[in-house]
Enzyme design. Structure first.
Site, PDB file in Angstrom:
ATOM      1  N   HIS A   1      29.621 -32.444 -53.313  1.00 12.77           N
ATOM      2  CA  HIS A   1      29.981 -33.363 -52.228  1.00 12.77           C
ATOM      3  C   HIS A   1      30.253 -34.779 -52.731  1.00 12.77           C
ATOM      4  O   HIS A   1      30.592 -35.653 -51.926  1.00 12.77           O
ATOM      5  CB  HIS A   1      28.923 -33.350 -51.119  1.00 12.77           C
ATOM      6  CG  HIS A   1      27.619 -33.983 -51.474  1.00 12.77           C
ATOM      7  ND1 HIS A   1      26.497 -33.262 -51.791  1.00 12.77           N
ATOM      8  CD2 HIS A   1      27.254 -35.278 -51.543  1.00 12.77           C
ATOM      9  CE1 HIS A   1      25.489 -34.084 -52.029  1.00 12.77           C
ATOM     10  NE2 HIS A   1      25.925 -35.324 -51.885  1.00 12.77           N
TER      11      HIS A   1
ATOM     12  N   ASP B   1      26.997 -26.429 -54.188  1.00  8.86           N
ATOM     13  CA  ASP B   1      27.159 -27.886 -54.266  1.00  8.86           C
ATOM     14  C   ASP B   1      27.069 -28.340 -55.726  1.00  8.86           C
ATOM     15  O   ASP B   1      26.071 -28.926 -56.154  1.00  8.86           O
ATOM     16  CB  ASP B   1      26.086 -28.563 -53.405  1.00  8.86           C
ATOM     17  CG  ASP B   1      26.366 -30.035 -53.182  1.00  8.86           C
ATOM     18  OD1 ASP B   1      27.468 -30.499 -53.519  1.00  8.86           O
ATOM     19  OD2 ASP B   1      25.468 -30.732 -52.655  1.00  8.86           O
TER      20      ASP B   1
ATOM     21  N   SER C   1      23.203 -38.903 -54.629  1.00  4.48           N
ATOM     22  CA  SER C   1      23.338 -37.466 -54.822  1.00  4.48           C
ATOM     23  C   SER C   1      23.938 -37.166 -56.190  1.00  4.48           C
ATOM     24  O   SER C   1      24.677 -37.958 -56.756  1.00  4.48           O
ATOM     25  CB  SER C   1      24.245 -36.883 -53.738  1.00  4.48           C
ATOM     26  OG  SER C   1      23.687 -37.069 -52.470  1.00  4.48           O
TER      27      SER C   1
END
Length: 261
Positions: free
Chosen positions: A64, A108, A201
């Site tokens: 992402h 992810d 992230s």
């Protein structure tokens, strides 16, 4: 560099709900030489993510964290300063897992091929990857480092680190309906005020000097553990093929289906 970093601290990618380090401390400068700071440009604007060097020409991060333009800074401790140890490299190609699902956060994971190979030294060097089928056991103490927020109200320009324990899969299964034990790792004791959250992230979960996971998502409201990390060992065959074959600009690579697709 300072104005850009300040901007990046408050503009996040959609879905970038994990990455803030709460309950940690400032890392000893350059004690995590694999760490990468990513400046990402996407249709939603500028944002930042963490990442980590896995080969002289590849950085790994969360899927992402994708953007049309990504710039990588390696060898940094304070991202607001132009330190002599830093190496800044643009990304030639962002290779997100083709079956990444932005609704469930499955698969992810993303590899970033750097335009130039890094200069390997004491400040910049890759981290080891796990063996196939490897997964840290519940109770294992691992480390996450990153430049994310250090509380619900403030962020840090200096690299932070926190030690988190791997949890049983059922703790994340109860909390997150899309959690998949075959491709994800449940991390963080809910009884402790230590967690990852907004802003960074893509940071690695490192256990015994091996990168086992990638910060994916967690509780976006309160920043409480546990959180979900992508399990790197589940994608080793895809990772190896990409790094071995993905050298021509227009070459593509399609991995087998994930067991949790």
């Amino acid at each position: 560099m300072q104005p850009l970093v300040l901007l990046l601290a408050f503009i996040l990618l959609p879905g970038a709900e994990a990455g803030e380090i709460i309950g940690g401390q400032e890392a000893r400068p350059h004690s995590h030489p694999y760490m990468a700071f990513l400046q990402v440009e996407s249709p939603q604007g500028l944002s930042s993510c963490g990442g980590f060097l896995v080969r002289e020409d590849f950085v790994m991060t969360a899927g992402h964290c994708w953007g049309s333009t990504i710039n990588v800074t390696l060898g940094a401790h304070n991202i607001e300063k132009q330190e002599r140890t830093q190496q800044q490299i643009t990304v030639l190609r962002a290779i997100r897992h083709p079956r990444y699902n932005n609704k469930t956060a499955l698969n992810d994971i993303m590899l970033l091929q750097l335009r130039n190979r890094i200069r390997r030294n004491q400040f910049v060097r890759p981290v080891a990857l796990p063996n196939a089928g490897e997964k840290p056991r519940p109770g294992a103490l691992c480390t996450v480092a990153g430049w994310g927020w250090i509380s619900l109200h403030g962020w840090s320009d200096k690299l932070q680190e926190v030690q988190l324990r791997v949890q049983s899969d059922r703790k994340c299964t109860r909390r997150f309906p899309s959690y998949c034990s075959r491709t994800q790792i449940c991390v963080g004791d809910p009884r402790q005020k230590k967690a990852v959250f907004k802003g960074d992230s893509g940071d690695p979960l490192v256990c015994n000097n091996v990168a086992q996971g990638i910060v994916s998502y967690g509780d976006k409201e309160n920043g409480t553990a546990p959180d979900v990390f992508t399990r790197i060992a589940s994608y080793l065959s895809w990772i190896k093929r990409i790094m071995r074959r993905f050298k021509q600009q227009n070459q593509t690579e399609t991995p087998p289906s994930s067991p949790c697709d």
